[in-house]
Design a protein around this motif. Structure first.
Motif, PDB file in Angstrom:
ATOM      1  N   TRP A 150       0.801  -1.215   0.000  1.00  0.00           N
ATOM      2  CA  TRP A 150       0.000   0.000   0.000  1.00  0.00           C
ATOM      3  C   TRP A 150       0.839   1.272   0.000  1.00  0.00           C
ATOM      4  CZ3 TRP A 150      -4.785   0.959  -1.209  1.00  0.00           C
ATOM      5  CH2 TRP A 150      -5.317   2.207  -0.879  1.00  0.00           C
ATOM      6  N   PHE A 178      -4.789  -8.671   0.079  1.00  0.00           N
ATOM      7  CA  PHE A 178      -5.302  -8.717  -1.277  1.00  0.00           C
ATOM      8  C   PHE A 178      -5.948 -10.059  -1.608  1.00  0.00           C
ATOM      9  CE2 PHE A 178      -2.009  -5.505  -1.424  1.00  0.00           C
ATOM     10  CZ  PHE A 178      -2.631  -4.489  -2.138  1.00  0.00           C
ATOM     11  N   LEU A 215      -9.639  -6.062  -1.848  1.00  0.00           N
ATOM     12  CA  LEU A 215      -8.697  -5.233  -1.116  1.00  0.00           C
ATOM     13  C   LEU A 215      -9.237  -4.943   0.272  1.00  0.00           C
ATOM     14  CD1 LEU A 215      -6.174  -3.466  -0.856  1.00  0.00           C
ATOM     15  CD2 LEU A 215      -7.489  -1.577  -1.854  1.00  0.00           C
TER      16      LEU A 215
END
Length: 722
Positions: free
Chosen positions: A12, A459, A466
């Motif tokens: 991220w 994920f 997500l």
């Protein structure tokens, strides 16, 4: 590999950085007034191409792209890396709404592509490329192709003073790309897509089999901003339009327009298959082109020594008859500190000096060595001609960089200063400090702490692709003496939903598939360990680590590495006694414990390629090997991939069939514009299962040893004079 459990990674921050780079690139990078588009545009599969069809173009070497596209209920999210001028690879995550095949409202799928350039474009010949699409997935997007592209300049349009460009592409496709308008039944038969739970295996028995169909199209880059595309597609979308009802296909002709919003960002709008509107966004980054110009405080210039013939007294060695080392140590330590370097020890004689130092500011030891050498030339007496520079990490002396002061003085302003300096510099193993060495003051014990935000995404959960946790990490490190490290980190989650993910079933001991159970707690002890580093002999490095290594495992880890300074080859052995931690990640352990370890071989190839093979026992007790290949750039960027095969069958392994993935790391200085030893990176697995899983031990040896050895130093030597 259509379905998945959850996978925690640190991707991220990297994605957030990429998005920030793209959005602010216009302000950070001065764009030329007139510019023919410098790189090929991408198709809906994230590879160089037209709209839905490929072209034969290749991206610039090292280019790293992110592409997002959507049409007809289908979303595609692709990472592509141009590993060499003739080879690129892609990882793609797809979503298809209303596929109506597996009981999910949205079907998710992951796949890999690879492309090979067979012929480079010349004045008379087109470029020719061969590609394998979704060659290791469930096969829903599987297809192969060979395509040719030829470029022609066109007259300038509007205010542009530079010509436009017309690109013609034509090719033949198999699989999906051979499903419409076939001109031949080809060789052999090719089964249609039916899906499956395993996936992940190479479908080489299907490559270039079945019907063959032509495709092609035109791209016109009218000027530095706008391009227009028209293509004839050979994909009949059988699964989406006939087996299911994702969208309605009325025509094989697609067309669209694209706008170069910034040097790194491209947007497009399209009309596809006579019924659907589509959109795409492309972000293209290159490790060789930082987003912000690198700013580095100019080093102090080298002050030439007095002329020996006219001022022989300045070259006297009488100063060495006393005890000059403590005084010179104090002067040098203060000056090095201003340069972001820490003096570990100094040995000095009438004609030579040996400096052991740590770098806290510069990622590149070539830059650090250049700064250290110029500082020594400014402070040490004129008779000191030979400098021995010894980079140090965690108490280990990594190498010896030997150079002459007279070469520094002679080459500082040479037109080829870097190459000339490298030619007269020696690289050797580091000898232990002698009894005459004086050590830096107040170095140990050393204590540091940090507070930093964290992002922990998960994920590929089939219910929600997500998930993410956000919070704060509180870290502290204590070094009581050289080679000793005591470190820990407490993690406080502030918000997130990874605890709502699925736990995947497994035929193996759940060494990784139970990650969601570790995500149920807000305050956790992420790690807490003590490590000892030392050098048992020449070219040997050793480590012992005990404590809580990561969120899931603790125990005892030992490692020995053999790595000569001038050799591209390294060999290592690691043995671990791993205990599974309690799900609350406090101080307790569960009943599961396992001996795991590997013998490793590392090879530093030319052009920044690094290979690694690990053979041994994994966390679930399976035995096998992991093969890795990474491309490391001189500025610290790293992109690579790996796969693991063990004695676990594909049926027992489960979805994905075997462990594999891609990884990348971006140095902070690349987008901050100032020196930093930190970086952001992640590993992306299509699916995280229990087979081929390793324990994550902080501070493994090879990475920190290699970066101060000859190959890494010479690759980064251009920074010596920075």
């Amino acid at each position: 590999m259509s379905r998945s459990g959850i996978r925690k990674t640190s991707i991220w921050p990297a994605l957030a950085i990429a998005a920030g780079i793209a959005s602010s690139a216009q302000a950070q990078v001065q764009e030329p007034t007139f510019r023919v588009l410098p790189v090929p545009s991408l198709n809906f599969y994230g590879s160089p191409g037209l709209i839905d069809m490929p072209s034969a173009e290749m991206l610039p070497e090292g280019q790293f792209t992110t592409a997002l596209s959507y049409f007809g209920g289908q979303g595609r999210y692709t990472l592509t890396f141009q590993a060499t001028p003739w080879l690129s690879a892609s990882f793609r995550y797809n979503s298809i709404r209303n596929l109506n095949l597996f009981g999910f409202s949205t079907y998710y799928d992951r796949g890999f592509d690879v492309r090979f350039r067979l012929l480079k474009e010349t004045r008379t010949l087109p470029q020719i490329t061969l590609g394998l699409q979704d060659f290791a997935g469930t096969g829903i997007y599987a297809g192969e192709y060979i395509v040719a592209t030829k470029s022609f300049e066109t007259p300038p349009i509007g205010a542009s003073r530079l010509p436009g460009r017309l690109k013609l592409s034509a090719g033949l496709g198999w699989g999906r790309l051979g499903s419409f308008g076939s001109i031949s039944n080809g060789v052999g038969t090719r089964p249609s897509f039916v899906g499956g739970s395993a996936g992940g295996q190479l479908s080489y028995d299907q490559w270039f089999r079945g019907p063959i169909a032509p495709f092609g199209g035109i791209e016109w880059e009218a000027n530095d901003k706008w391009s227009f595309k028209l293509e004839y597609s050979s994909d009949d979308y059988v699964t989406e339009t006939q087996t299911s009802s994702v969208f309605q296909k009325k025509s094989p002709v697609n067309f669209g327009v694209e706008w170069q919003a910034s040097p790194r960002t491209r947007l497009g709008a399209y009309y596809l298959y006579g019924s659907e509107f589509g959109l795409s966004a492309q972000i293209q980054l290159n490790p060789k082109q930082p987003t912000i110009p690198r700013t580095l405080a100019a080093p102090q210039p080298i002050q030439p020594r007095p002329d020996r013939a006219t001022n022989p007294e300045a070259w006297s060695t009488s100063w060495s008859e006393g005890r000059p080392a403590p005084l010179l140590r104090s002067l040098l330590q203060a000056a090095l500190k201003d340069e972001g370097l820490i003096l570990e020890s100094l040995e000095i004689e009438a004609h030579s000096a040996r400096l052991r130092f740590r770098s806290t500011r510069y990622r590149s030891y070539a830059v650090a060595a250049g700064r250290a050498a110029r500082t020594m030339a400014r402070i040490l007496p004129p008779s000191v001609e030979t400098f021995h520079l010894v980079p140090v990490a965690r108490g280990m002396s990594l190498s010896t960089i030997t150079l002459r002061r007279s070469d520094l003085e002679a080459l500082e302003f040479d037109a080829n200063a870097s190459e000339a300096m490298l030619a007269v510099t020696g690289f050797n193993s580091a000898a232990p400090a002698s009894d005459s060495a004086v050590y830096g003051r107040e170095l140990y014990p050393d204590f540091s702490w940090s507070v930093a935000p964290y992002f922990a995404p998960a994920f590929f959960d089939p219910d929600q692709p997500l998930r993410i946790d956000v919070g704060v990490d509180f870290g502290a490190t204590y070094q009581p003496a050289p080679g000793w490290v005591i470190s820990g980190k407490i993690r406080q989650r502030l918000a997130g939903n990874t605890k709502n993910g699925r736990q995947s079933p497994s035929a193996l001991p759940p060494v990784r598939t139970d990650q969601v159970l570790y995500a149920q707690y807000d305050t956790t002890l992420n790690n807490l360990y003590v490590a000892r580093y030392w050098q048992p002999g020449k070219d040997l490095y050793a480590r012992v680590t005990a404590g809580y290594f990561e969120y899931g495992y603790g125990g005892l880890s030992t490692e020995v590495l053999w790595k000569p300074v001038n050799s591209p080859l390294a060999l290592g052995v690691e043995a671990n006694y791993a205990l599974k931690r309690d799900f609350n990640q406090r101080l307790g352990f569960q009943d599961y414990r396992v001996f795991t370890g590997h013998a490793s071989a590392y090879m530093d190839f030319n052009n920044g390629f690094h290979g690694q093979v690990d053979v041994g026992r994994y966390l679930a007790g399976d035995i096998g090997a992991t093969v890795s290949l990474d491309r490391v750039f001189a500025n610290g960027w790293s992109v690579g991939g790996f796969f693991t095969l063990t004695d676990v069958s594909s049926a027992d392994f489960g979805e994905g069939s075997f462990d594999k993935g891609i990884r990348f790391s971006i140095p902070l200085e690349w987008f901050l514009g100032k020196p930093s030893r930190k970086s952001l990176g992640t590993t992306i697995r299509p699916i995280q299962r229990d087979g081929g899983a390793r324990v994550h031990v902080p501070g493994r040896l090879y990475g920190q040893v290699r970066e101060a050895h000859r190959k890494a130093l010479t690759d980064e030597w251009a920074g010596f004079w920075e």
